[in-house]
Design a protein around this motif. Structure first.
Motif, PDB file in Angstrom:
ATOM      1  N   TYR A   1       2.623   4.021  -2.396  1.00  0.00           N
ATOM      2  CA  TYR A   1       2.993   3.450  -1.096  1.00  0.00           C
ATOM      3  C   TYR A   1       4.165   4.225  -0.487  1.00  0.00           C
ATOM      4  O   TYR A   1       5.295   3.749  -0.437  1.00  0.00           O
ATOM      5  CB  TYR A   1       3.354   1.975  -1.265  1.00  0.00           C
ATOM      6  N   LYS A   2       3.874   5.417  -0.029  1.00  0.00           N
ATOM      7  CA  LYS A   2       4.921   6.286   0.521  1.00  0.00           C
ATOM      8  C   LYS A   2       5.487   5.749   1.831  1.00  0.00           C
ATOM      9  O   LYS A   2       6.672   5.874   2.113  1.00  0.00           O
ATOM     10  CB  LYS A   2       4.378   7.699   0.717  1.00  0.00           C
TER      11      LYS A   2
ATOM     12  N   MET B   1      -1.786  -3.883 -12.230  1.00  0.00           N
ATOM     13  CA  MET B   1      -3.022  -4.574 -12.588  1.00  0.00           C
ATOM     14  C   MET B   1      -3.710  -5.225 -11.395  1.00  0.00           C
ATOM     15  O   MET B   1      -4.858  -5.637 -11.475  1.00  0.00           O
ATOM     16  CB  MET B   1      -2.742  -5.620 -13.674  1.00  0.00           C
ATOM     17  N   ARG B   2      -3.037  -5.307 -10.273  1.00  0.00           N
ATOM     18  CA  ARG B   2      -3.671  -5.817  -9.053  1.00  0.00           C
ATOM     19  C   ARG B   2      -4.485  -4.740  -8.344  1.00  0.00           C
ATOM     20  O   ARG B   2      -5.342  -5.049  -7.512  1.00  0.00           O
ATOM     21  CB  ARG B   2      -2.619  -6.365  -8.086  1.00  0.00           C
ATOM     22  N   THR B   3      -4.193  -3.497  -8.675  1.00  0.00           N
ATOM     23  CA  THR B   3      -4.887  -2.386  -8.005  1.00  0.00           C
ATOM     24  C   THR B   3      -5.812  -1.608  -8.928  1.00  0.00           C
ATOM     25  O   THR B   3      -6.613  -0.802  -8.468  1.00  0.00           O
ATOM     26  CB  THR B   3      -3.854  -1.416  -7.405  1.00  0.00           C
ATOM     27  N   LYS B   4      -5.685  -1.833 -10.248  1.00  0.00           N
ATOM     28  CA  LYS B   4      -6.507  -1.077 -11.201  1.00  0.00           C
ATOM     29  C   LYS B   4      -7.179  -2.023 -12.198  1.00  0.00           C
ATOM     30  O   LYS B   4      -6.675  -3.095 -12.494  1.00  0.00           O
ATOM     31  CB  LYS B   4      -5.654  -0.053 -11.958  1.00  0.00           C
TER      32      LYS B   4
ATOM     33  N   LEU C   1      -2.689   2.340 -21.789  1.00  0.00           N
ATOM     34  CA  LEU C   1      -1.310   1.896 -21.619  1.00  0.00           C
ATOM     35  C   LEU C   1      -1.030   1.704 -20.128  1.00  0.00           C
ATOM     36  O   LEU C   1      -1.147   2.634 -19.340  1.00  0.00           O
ATOM     37  CB  LEU C   1      -0.333   2.923 -22.203  1.00  0.00           C
ATOM     38  N   ILE C   2      -0.666   0.476 -19.761  1.00  0.00           N
ATOM     39  CA  ILE C   2      -0.296   0.197 -18.377  1.00  0.00           C
ATOM     40  C   ILE C   2       1.170   0.531 -18.173  1.00  0.00           C
ATOM     41  O   ILE C   2       1.542   1.291 -17.283  1.00  0.00           O
ATOM     42  CB  ILE C   2      -0.568  -1.277 -18.019  1.00  0.00           C
TER      43      ILE C   2
ATOM     44  N   SER D   1       8.594   0.711  -4.469  1.00  0.00           N
ATOM     45  CA  SER D   1       7.465   0.719  -3.522  1.00  0.00           C
ATOM     46  C   SER D   1       6.589  -0.514  -3.695  1.00  0.00           C
ATOM     47  O   SER D   1       6.108  -1.091  -2.713  1.00  0.00           O
ATOM     48  CB  SER D   1       6.639   2.000  -3.687  1.00  0.00           C
ATOM     49  N   TYR D   2       6.386  -0.956  -4.929  1.00  0.00           N
ATOM     50  CA  TYR D   2       5.594  -2.165  -5.185  1.00  0.00           C
ATOM     51  C   TYR D   2       6.328  -3.406  -4.664  1.00  0.00           C
ATOM     52  O   TYR D   2       5.705  -4.318  -4.097  1.00  0.00           O
ATOM     53  CB  TYR D   2       5.313  -2.321  -6.676  1.00  0.00           C
ATOM     54  N   LEU D   3       7.628  -3.467  -4.878  1.00  0.00           N
ATOM     55  CA  LEU D   3       8.410  -4.615  -4.435  1.00  0.00           C
ATOM     56  C   LEU D   3       8.397  -4.740  -2.916  1.00  0.00           C
ATOM     57  O   LEU D   3       8.261  -5.838  -2.359  1.00  0.00           O
ATOM     58  CB  LEU D   3       9.854  -4.499  -4.938  1.00  0.00           C
TER      59      LEU D   3
END
Length: 666
Positions: A263-264, A388-391, A440-441, A475-477
């Motif tokens: 999320y640039k 885990m919401r995107t993959k 591994l996440i 970026s996730y936050l």
């Protein structure tokens, strides 16, 4: 070793080491007998690949093969993450060789470094991992401040004396080493760094095929230590080549970060405060931020080697939940990055350590008038939740270490819906904890090593990358509009507290020692007493981790669920031991009471009288409340500035009641 070989050695009444240097350093804690050698802790686990390196030769009751004897004795100069010690380049006044100087006083010399690097390279050649003229990548964190850079020269010389090509990547963050190795197809790497340690120390980390070396194996810690003894008197010439690929390594490192941020747009024009600890991440971080369009203000961003990790960085924030700045708070002793956030309008901060493989986030909670430290547990929780919401990878898993909050795994399982696993301290064990077929996440250490696997030239690279992980989490936050309150307290937290004892003799605390056994007795007895007082119905049990057998780990379960643990271990990177408590908040009094009692005991029995700093610490404790400034203390102790600051740093961690006073004069 075959049973017949063991019996034959046991029949020998006296097996003496060949000369004085051999008996007075790393092996000084072994009994001079075959029985003593064979009964040394974890000797029974001697791996086949180590046995194959050399054979025992016997002649009239004397073991002649030093290499094999070191292997059999399980001598190891490595810690949790490579080798680290106090830098010294002057000749030894007592005529000791470089191994003696390291084993007795943790002196890290260019001779020790060069021979260790050469031994590492030699093992890779013997093993067939490398062949003559192959490339070995080398980098450093910039702390080699001596004229002529003797430590960096030692690394490059050790590679070239093995007939290999030394590829210098420049002053770069540690994660740049495995990333560029994947891109360039280089199988071995050496990083000159002491990570978060004070600037008077240096060290080295080794990589093979992008991963840190392990204790066992044909090129592991034990094997390198044995070959270090073998090669200590070697006189060799540099036959390998030298290549400078500084710009290539740096450019690929920065590109690998920018290209892997999903999320640039969310980061563009975002304001952050940056504390790179005057280390390897200063310029790389700033350039990455510029490419992503962030607006950045920096502190501790003028690296000169001598000031790495001084006055800033994750190590200074470790163990602190938040810094209050209401009217009643004394902010004078706060780190520079905290005071900068308090005075200015920054809401978020990103803090690294000296080699930029660790990261903490800072969040200013205006409503609570506090700056919160977001450590490895919380960062990794958010990463696991939103990745885990995107993959939807096959068999996803979250792996952290015993140092994590006991509530972290439960929170991750609930928020991300994935399995979790706990391993020993050290990011290398996080990677090794991955089972066949699993993905591994996130690999997590509360200390700030958060591993998010990334692709580099089509290969998966597992490495702690502070700049990348910090920006990825931010970026996730931002993308998910996570509130300040949730960032500060994302799940029901437990208690995390560590009691340190510095300047210790590590041999006094290991499985089977009197101190180790006494600690176990104290924990059991105190738990029984306090559990009755606080009406806690739990079972206490010791768990032995095969990857770190000298860690004392006592966990308490209730209805099959871990509600708390106490673990004691020697640091693998400094001359200190720690007592750690991890428990539910409701059980804080029980666990902290036990830990405090053990810590007081350790302070009395583990201090090393041979360490010159032990007497200096004792003197400082007697005058610290009388002095008004660092300059005054420096005059009284007659210590150099770098050494004094390093000593005070440790004291601020060990003596809680003096922490504010010590930090105020530093």
């Amino acid at each position: 070793m075959r049973t017949s070989d063991k019996l034959r050695l046991l029949k020998q009444k006296n097996v003496y080491f060949i000369d004085s240097w051999y008996s007075n350093n790393v092996l000084e804690n072994l009994d001079k007998s075959a029985a003593g050698i064979l009964n040394y802790p974890v000797f029974k686990n001697l791996s086949k690949c180590v046995i194959d390196i050399a054979k025992i030769k016997e002649n009239k009751g004397v073991v002649k093969d030093k290499t094999r004897l070191v292997l059999a004795s399980r001598a190891r100069i490595f810690g949790t993450d490579g080798i680290r010690g106090v830098v010294e380049i002057s000749p030894d006044e007592n005529g000791r060789n470089f191994i003696q100087r390291f084993s007795q006083n943790s002196k890290f010399t260019p001779e020790l470094l060069e021979t260790t690097v050469y031994s590492f390279c030699e093992l890779l050649l013997l093993n067939g991992t490398l062949k003559k003229e192959d490339k070995v990548l080398a980098g450093d964190d910039g702390r080699d401040y001596f004229k002529g850079k003797p430590f960096l020269s030692a690394v490059l010389s050790g590679i070239r004396k093995a007939g290999l090509t030394a590829v210098y990547g420049g002053v770069v963050p540690t994660p740049a080493i495995p990333l560029y190795m994947a891109k360039a197809g280089i199988k071995a790497g050496v990083d000159l760094t002491a990570s978060h340690n004070p600037s008077n120390q240096n060290g080295v980390k080794f990589f093979v095929n992008g991963l840190k070396v392990l204790p066992e194996g044909p090129y592991g810690d034990y094997a390198i230590t044995a070959f270090l003894y073998k090669n200590m008197k070697q006189s060799l010439f540099e036959t390998g080549k030298y290549l400078d690929e500084n710009s290539e390594v740096k450019n690929f490192f920065k590109a690998s970060i920018v290209n892997n941020i999903p999320y640039k747009k969310e980061l563009k024009n975002f304001k952050i405060l940056f504390d790179p600890a005057n280390g390897a991440g200063v310029f790389h971080g700033k350039e990455v931020f510029k490419k992503l369009g962030l607006k950045v203000t920096s502190v501790n961003d003028k690296p000169i080697g001598l000031n790495i990790n001084q006055g800033g960085g994750v190590a200074l924030l470790e163990g602190v939940e938040y810094y209050k700045y209401d009217r009643g708070s004394n902010t004078k002793s706060y780190p520079a990055v905290i005071n900068k956030m308090i005075k200015e309008k920054h809401i978020f901060g990103l803090v690294l350590d000296g080699d930029a493989d660790r990261v903490y986030l800072l969040v200013k909670n205006i409503a609570r008038e506090a700056v919160y430290v977001i450590g490895g547990d919380k960062i990794s929780y958010f990463l696991a939740k939103y990745i885990m919401r995107t993959k939807r990878p096959a068999k996803p898993v979250f792996i952290n270490t015993v140092e994590s909050d006991v509530m972290t795994n439960t929170a991750v399982e609930k928020a991300a819906g994935i399995k979790t696993r706990i391993v020993c301290v050290g990011d290398k064990w996080v990677v090794q904890g991955l089972k066949k077929g699993e993905t591994l996440i996130v690999g997590a250490e509360e200390s700030g090593h958060s591993i998010v696997p990334v692709k580099a030239a089509g290969k998966i690279v597992y490495t702690g990358n502070g700049i990348f992980v910090g920006l990825l989490c931010l970026s996730y936050l931002i993308k998910n509009n996570v509130s300040i309150d949730e960032i500060c307290r994302p799940f029901e937290e437990g208690v995390k507290k560590t009691y340190y004892t510095y300047l210790i003799d590590k041999k006094l605390f290991q499985r089977g020692s009197k101190v180790f056994s006494n600690d176990r007795k104290i924990i059991k007895a105190e738990f029984k007493k306090l559990a009755k007082k606080y009406c806690l119905n739990g079972k206490i049990k010791e768990k032995i981790y095969k990857d770190e057998p000298d860690m004392l780990n006592m966990s308490v379960t209730q209805n099959g669920v871990i509600i708390g643990m106490i673990f004691a271990r020697n640091s693998g990177t400094e001359t200190k031991t720690s007592i750690n408590i991890r428990c539910k908040a409701t059980h804080k009094e029980i666990f902290s009471g036990i830990a405090a009692k053990i810590a007081a005991f350790h302070s009395k029995v583990l201090k090393d009288p041979r360490n010159p700093d032990t007497s200096k610490e004792k003197y400082i404790l007697s005058v610290i409340n009388k002095v008004k400034s660092f300059k005054e203390l420096k005059l009284k102790t007659k210590m150099e500035e770098v050494q004094l600051k390093a000593l005070l740093y440790g004291m601020s961690k060990e003596y809680f009641s003096l922490k504010e006073k010590i930090l105020s004069i530093m």
